[in-house]
Design a protein around this motif. Structure first.
Motif, PDB file in Angstrom:
ATOM      1  N   GLN A 125      15.106  37.575  27.331  1.00  0.00           N
ATOM      2  CA  GLN A 125      15.293  38.986  27.047  1.00  0.00           C
ATOM      3  C   GLN A 125      15.897  39.696  28.250  1.00  0.00           C
ATOM      4  OE1 GLN A 125      11.275  40.090  25.741  1.00  0.00           O
ATOM      5  NE2 GLN A 125      12.036  40.195  23.638  1.00  0.00           N
ATOM      6  N   GLU A 126      16.842  40.582  27.977  1.00  0.00           N
ATOM      7  CA  GLU A 126      17.438  41.424  29.010  1.00  0.00           C
ATOM      8  C   GLU A 126      17.477  42.856  28.501  1.00  0.00           C
ATOM      9  OE1 GLU A 126      21.143  40.327  30.727  1.00  0.00           O
ATOM     10  OE2 GLU A 126      20.644  38.183  30.914  1.00  0.00           O
ATOM     11  N   THR A 127      17.365  43.803  29.414  1.00  0.00           N
ATOM     12  CA  THR A 127      17.522  45.217  29.083  1.00  0.00           C
ATOM     13  C   THR A 127      18.654  45.785  29.907  1.00  0.00           C
ATOM     14  OG1 THR A 127      15.195  45.514  28.513  1.00  0.00           O
ATOM     15  CG2 THR A 127      16.441  47.485  29.071  1.00  0.00           C
ATOM     16  N   HIS A 128      19.655  46.334  29.234  1.00  0.00           N
ATOM     17  CA  HIS A 128      20.802  46.946  29.901  1.00  0.00           C
ATOM     18  C   HIS A 128      20.743  48.450  29.687  1.00  0.00           C
ATOM     19  CE1 HIS A 128      23.388  43.002  29.503  1.00  0.00           C
ATOM     20  NE2 HIS A 128      22.202  42.801  30.050  1.00  0.00           N
ATOM     21  N   GLU A 129      20.922  49.190  30.757  1.00  0.00           N
ATOM     22  CA  GLU A 129      20.945  50.648  30.664  1.00  0.00           C
ATOM     23  C   GLU A 129      22.319  51.159  31.087  1.00  0.00           C
ATOM     24  OE1 GLU A 129      17.719  52.307  32.877  1.00  0.00           O
ATOM     25  OE2 GLU A 129      16.311  51.950  31.228  1.00  0.00           O
ATOM     26  N   GLN A 130      22.838  52.113  30.320  1.00  0.00           N
ATOM     27  CA  GLN A 130      24.154  52.672  30.582  1.00  0.00           C
ATOM     28  C   GLN A 130      24.133  54.180  30.427  1.00  0.00           C
ATOM     29  OE1 GLN A 130      25.999  49.818  27.660  1.00  0.00           O
ATOM     30  NE2 GLN A 130      27.586  49.704  29.218  1.00  0.00           N
ATOM     31  N   GLN A 131      25.088  54.812  31.069  1.00  0.00           N
ATOM     32  CA  GLN A 131      25.230  56.263  30.991  1.00  0.00           C
ATOM     33  C   GLN A 131      26.256  56.621  29.923  1.00  0.00           C
ATOM     34  OE1 GLN A 131      25.856  58.156  34.770  1.00  0.00           O
ATOM     35  NE2 GLN A 131      26.682  60.020  33.858  1.00  0.00           N
ATOM     36  N   ILE A 132      26.001  57.703  29.225  1.00  0.00           N
ATOM     37  CA  ILE A 132      26.937  58.248  28.249  1.00  0.00           C
ATOM     38  C   ILE A 132      27.710  59.382  28.918  1.00  0.00           C
ATOM     39  CG2 ILE A 132      27.142  59.430  26.030  1.00  0.00           C
ATOM     40  CD1 ILE A 132      24.509  58.002  25.227  1.00  0.00           C
ATOM     41  N   PHE A 133      29.028  59.400  28.725  1.00  0.00           N
ATOM     42  CA  PHE A 133      29.888  60.334  29.452  1.00  0.00           C
ATOM     43  C   PHE A 133      30.581  61.312  28.511  1.00  0.00           C
ATOM     44  CE2 PHE A 133      29.480  56.802  32.333  1.00  0.00           C
ATOM     45  CZ  PHE A 133      29.494  57.369  33.600  1.00  0.00           C
ATOM     46  N   ASP A 134      30.814  62.499  29.030  1.00  0.00           N
ATOM     47  CA  ASP A 134      31.654  63.487  28.352  1.00  0.00           C
ATOM     48  C   ASP A 134      33.108  63.254  28.777  1.00  0.00           C
ATOM     49  OD1 ASP A 134      32.250  66.127  26.986  1.00  0.00           O
ATOM     50  OD2 ASP A 134      32.917  66.541  29.031  1.00  0.00           O
ATOM     51  N   PRO A 135      34.023  62.997  27.849  1.00  0.00           N
ATOM     52  CA  PRO A 135      35.412  62.688  28.224  1.00  0.00           C
ATOM     53  C   PRO A 135      36.063  63.770  29.083  1.00  0.00           C
ATOM     54  CG  PRO A 135      35.039  62.131  25.923  1.00  0.00           C
ATOM     55  CD  PRO A 135      33.819  62.864  26.393  1.00  0.00           C
ATOM     56  N   GLY A 136      35.795  65.036  28.777  1.00  0.00           N
ATOM     57  CA  GLY A 136      36.392  66.110  29.556  1.00  0.00           C
ATOM     58  C   GLY A 136      35.925  66.098  31.001  1.00  0.00           C
ATOM     59  N   ALA A 137      34.645  65.855  31.208  1.00  0.00           N
ATOM     60  CA  ALA A 137      34.118  65.801  32.571  1.00  0.00           C
ATOM     61  C   ALA A 137      34.718  64.630  33.348  1.00  0.00           C
ATOM     62  CB  ALA A 137      32.598  65.690  32.536  1.00  0.00           C
ATOM     63  N   VAL A 138      34.933  63.515  32.664  1.00  0.00           N
ATOM     64  CA  VAL A 138      35.511  62.343  33.333  1.00  0.00           C
ATOM     65  C   VAL A 138      36.958  62.609  33.735  1.00  0.00           C
ATOM     66  CG1 VAL A 138      36.149  59.919  33.053  1.00  0.00           C
ATOM     67  CG2 VAL A 138      33.955  60.740  32.172  1.00  0.00           C
ATOM     68  N   THR A 139      37.729  63.199  32.842  1.00  0.00           N
ATOM     69  CA  THR A 139      39.125  63.479  33.185  1.00  0.00           C
ATOM     70  C   THR A 139      39.212  64.445  34.359  1.00  0.00           C
ATOM     71  OG1 THR A 139      39.222  65.207  31.479  1.00  0.00           O
ATOM     72  CG2 THR A 139      39.985  63.010  30.859  1.00  0.00           C
ATOM     73  N   ARG A 140      38.302  65.408  34.417  1.00  0.00           N
ATOM     74  CA  ARG A 140      38.314  66.348  35.549  1.00  0.00           C
ATOM     75  C   ARG A 140      37.951  65.641  36.850  1.00  0.00           C
ATOM     76  NH1 ARG A 140      36.104  69.637  31.492  1.00  0.00           N
ATOM     77  NH2 ARG A 140      33.962  69.202  32.168  1.00  0.00           N
ATOM     78  N   LEU A 141      36.955  64.755  36.795  1.00  0.00           N
ATOM     79  CA  LEU A 141      36.551  64.007  37.984  1.00  0.00           C
ATOM     80  C   LEU A 141      37.704  63.175  38.526  1.00  0.00           C
ATOM     81  CD1 LEU A 141      34.306  62.822  39.904  1.00  0.00           C
ATOM     82  CD2 LEU A 141      34.012  61.041  38.163  1.00  0.00           C
ATOM     83  N   VAL A 142      38.392  62.474  37.633  1.00  0.00           N
ATOM     84  CA  VAL A 142      39.485  61.594  38.052  1.00  0.00           C
ATOM     85  C   VAL A 142      40.670  62.416  38.541  1.00  0.00           C
ATOM     86  CG1 VAL A 142      41.081  59.785  37.283  1.00  0.00           C
ATOM     87  CG2 VAL A 142      38.694  59.756  36.524  1.00  0.00           C
ATOM     88  N   ALA A 143      40.971  63.519  37.861  1.00  0.00           N
ATOM     89  CA  ALA A 143      42.076  64.382  38.295  1.00  0.00           C
ATOM     90  C   ALA A 143      41.792  65.002  39.655  1.00  0.00           C
ATOM     91  CB  ALA A 143      42.327  65.466  37.250  1.00  0.00           C
ATOM     92  N   ASP A 144      40.545  65.405  39.881  1.00  0.00           N
ATOM     93  CA  ASP A 144      40.188  65.998  41.174  1.00  0.00           C
ATOM     94  C   ASP A 144      40.301  64.997  42.314  1.00  0.00           C
ATOM     95  OD1 ASP A 144      39.692  68.414  39.973  1.00  0.00           O
ATOM     96  OD2 ASP A 144      37.500  68.194  39.942  1.00  0.00           O
ATOM     97  N   ALA A 145      40.234  63.689  41.991  1.00  0.00           N
ATOM     98  CA  ALA A 145      40.373  62.657  43.014  1.00  0.00           C
ATOM     99  C   ALA A 145      41.826  62.354  43.349  1.00  0.00           C
ATOM    100  CB  ALA A 145      39.671  61.379  42.560  1.00  0.00           C
ATOM    101  N   GLY A 146      42.758  62.982  42.610  1.00  0.00           N
ATOM    102  CA  GLY A 146      44.170  62.813  42.938  1.00  0.00           C
ATOM    103  C   GLY A 146      44.956  61.944  41.984  1.00  0.00           C
ATOM    104  N   PHE A 147      44.560  61.934  40.713  1.00  0.00           N
ATOM    105  CA  PHE A 147      45.236  61.117  39.713  1.00  0.00           C
ATOM    106  C   PHE A 147      45.770  61.984  38.576  1.00  0.00           C
ATOM    107  CE2 PHE A 147      42.227  58.197  41.656  1.00  0.00           C
ATOM    108  CZ  PHE A 147      42.914  56.982  41.707  1.00  0.00           C
ATOM    109  N   SER A 148      46.895  61.572  37.990  1.00  0.00           N
ATOM    110  CA  SER A 148      47.225  62.045  36.653  1.00  0.00           C
ATOM    111  C   SER A 148      46.323  61.291  35.691  1.00  0.00           C
ATOM    112  CB  SER A 148      48.696  61.786  36.320  1.00  0.00           C
ATOM    113  OG  SER A 148      48.956  60.388  36.260  1.00  0.00           O
TER     114      SER A 148
END
Length: 223
Positions: free
Chosen positions: A175-198
């Motif tokens: 048995q294994e238990t995997h935990e993951q985070q659920i993301f808001d797409p808009g927040a992710v695009t802002r995070l990546v754009a703020d880091a200097g990416f299109s």
């Protein structure tokens, strides 16, 4: 997480999940800086790295599972044990990929991987990954293979997804238990754009649809 039994089964039954996208992924890498060189976060058994190498793109990878690293090393790939949240990106990498919700595993590695990519990639370098979105659903799935059965029960609580996995083989039950985070797409695009990416939000990797409830980001470092 992803011990020997589950890693072997994953390589047998799930490693080809994104194979229909491999040609498209190769095109995206070649569309960036030359010489093309790939770094794959959460590389698993190395299927994507192996494909890229065959098509003229050398590279390296890391994975948090010792079992997956052993499988990738058996392909004679340059793969090491490591954390996608704090990756040491090899010098000369022109593209960084993280396929299969790698950056969603708790503790989520998105912020650390984004910072590392922003520091390491050259202008127009590729940063491509997929995550779990708010449309993900819970439930139970069962899959059978050659001498094995996997039952996965998925529970969702707020922005956290928990997957309880039971692997049954002739050698016993694991048995294994995997935990993951659920993301808001808009927040992710802002995070990546703020880091200097299109940043482009994707529902598929080219001709290959993402798994239900997932979204992808194709980012290029700005000049």
């Amino acid at each position: 997480m992803y011990g020997p039994a589950l890693a072997l089964i994953h390589a047998e039954a799930f490693s080809d999940t994104f194979r229909p996208a491999f040609d498209w992924l190769t095109e995206q890498v070649y569309a960036g800086p030359r010489p093309a060189r790939l770094f794959d976060l959460g590389c698993g058994d190395g299927a994507w790295l192996d494909f890229a190498r065959y098509h003229g793109i050398p590279g390296a990878g890391l994975d948090a599972s010792e079992a997956f690293v052993h499988l990738a090393l058996a392909r004679k790939l340059a793969v090491t044990l490591g954390d996608a949240a704090r990756p040491l990106v090899p010098r000369g990498a022109s593209a960084i990929t993280a396929l299969g919700e790698v950056l969603a595993y708790a503790p989520a590695g998105l912020a650390g991987a984004t910072q590392a990519a922003a520091q390491a990639l050259p202008p127009h370098g590729l940063f491509l990954f997929d995550l779990i979105g708010p449309d993900i659903e819970g439930g139970e799935t069962e899959r059978h293979g050659n001498g094995w059965t996997i039952v996965a029960k998925t529970r969702i609580s707020g922005a956290r997804l928990t997957r309880d996995i039971t692997v049954t083989t002739p050698q016993g039950t694991i048995q294994e238990t995997h935990e993951q985070q659920i993301f808001d797409p808009g927040a992710v695009t802002r995070l990546v754009a703020d880091a200097g990416f299109s940043c482009d939000l994707l529902a598929s990797f080219g001709p290959c649809p993402l798994l239900p409830g997932r979204f992808a980001i194709l980012a290029r470092k700005l000049a």
